[in-house]
Design a protein around this motif. Structure first.
Motif, PDB file in Angstrom:
ATOM      1  N   HIS A  56      -2.600   3.092  -1.616  1.00  0.00           N
ATOM      2  CA  HIS A  56      -2.925   2.296  -2.805  1.00  0.00           C
ATOM      3  C   HIS A  56      -3.419   3.122  -3.992  1.00  0.00           C
ATOM      4  O   HIS A  56      -3.044   2.821  -5.130  1.00  0.00           O
ATOM      5  N   ARG A  59      -1.479   2.824  -7.616  1.00  0.00           N
ATOM      6  CA  ARG A  59      -2.170   2.454  -8.847  1.00  0.00           C
ATOM      7  C   ARG A  59      -1.671   3.272 -10.038  1.00  0.00           C
ATOM      8  O   ARG A  59      -1.740   2.823 -11.175  1.00  0.00           O
ATOM      9  N   ASP A 118      -0.889  -2.150 -10.158  1.00  0.00           N
ATOM     10  CA  ASP A 118      -1.862  -3.185  -9.792  1.00  0.00           C
ATOM     11  C   ASP A 118      -1.179  -4.413  -9.194  1.00  0.00           C
ATOM     12  O   ASP A 118      -1.659  -4.998  -8.219  1.00  0.00           O
TER      13      ASP A 118
END
Length: 181
Positions: A58, A62, A68
C-alpha cells in the motif's frame, strides 16, 4: 540474503498458492473434513498476505496517481474476505452455508487477486525502482511469519451479498416436481 524474488513476484506466488488450496478444496466431496483443513490453511495464508499487502504494498500504491482509490478498494476487498473467513470459522463443514461461503470466498479472492495483478502490479513495475521491490520482497518473507493468522473481527455488514446462483435441483427433484404440479 536475497532470494531474487521481488515484492510483486512474492505476492503473485502467494496468489498462486491460495489458488492451489482452493483447487484442492474443490476436488474434495462436499462435507469432507479435509475441506476444512484446506480452508484453515488458506485462511492463514490470506490473513498473512493481506497484512503484508497493507504494510508493504500500500505505501507503494499510494505513489500512483489513483493510489488512494486503489488502496480503498483493496482494503474493502480485504474486509470482505476477512468477514467471509470469520463466518466460515463458525460453520460446520457439512452445512450448505459452508459450501456457499467457500464459493463466495473463492470468487471474491480470485477477483481481488486478478485485479491486483492486472492493474496494480504492472503500474508499480513501471514506477518503482527494482532494487526497492527486491528489498521489500525480502522484508515480506521475513515478517510474514510473525503476522497473526486469525482474521480481524469484521461487522456482519461486511459480509458480501450472496450473489451466487442457487444450486440446481437434481433430476429426481425436477421429475417429482413435474409430476406433482
Amino acid at each position: 540474503m536475497s532470494s531474487q524474488r521481488d515484492l510483486l513476484d512474492q505476492l503473485t506466488a502467494e496468489h498462486r498458492a491460495v489458488e492451489v488450496l482452493f483447487g484442492e478444496m474443490a476436488g474434495l466431496p462436499l462435507g469432507d473434513p479435509q475441506r476444512k483443513e484446506f480452508l484453515d490453511e488458506a485462511s492463514r495464508a490470506l490473513v498473512r498476505h493481506a497484512a503484508a499487502e497493507e504494510r508493504h504494498l500500500h505505501p507503494l500504491v499510494r505513489r500512483l496517481p489513483n493510489g488512494d482509490e486503489l488502496i480503498e478498494r483493496d482494503r474493502a476487498d480485504h474486509s470482505t474476505i476477512e468477514a467471509l473467513l470469520g463466518a466460515l470459522r463458525a460453520c460446520s463443514v457439512e452445512s450448505q452455508d459452508f459450501n456457499r461461503l467457500v464459493a463466495q470466498l473463492d470468487e471474491r479472492t480470485t477477483r481481488h487477486m486478478s485485479a491486483e495483478e492486472a492493474q496494480i502490479f504492472p503500474a508499480l513495475r513501471e514506477t518503482v525502482n527494482p532494487t526497492e521491490l527486491l528489498a521489500l520482497g525480502d522484508e515480506v518473507r521475513s515478517t510474514e511469519a510473525a503476522e497473526p493468522a486469525v482474521p480481524r473481527p469484521q461487522p456482519p455488514s461486511a459480509l458480501p451479498p450472496d450473489d451466487l446462483r442457487p444450486p440446481q435441483r437434481s433430476l429426481r427433484e425436477r421429475v417429482r416436481g413435474f409430476f406433482n404440479s
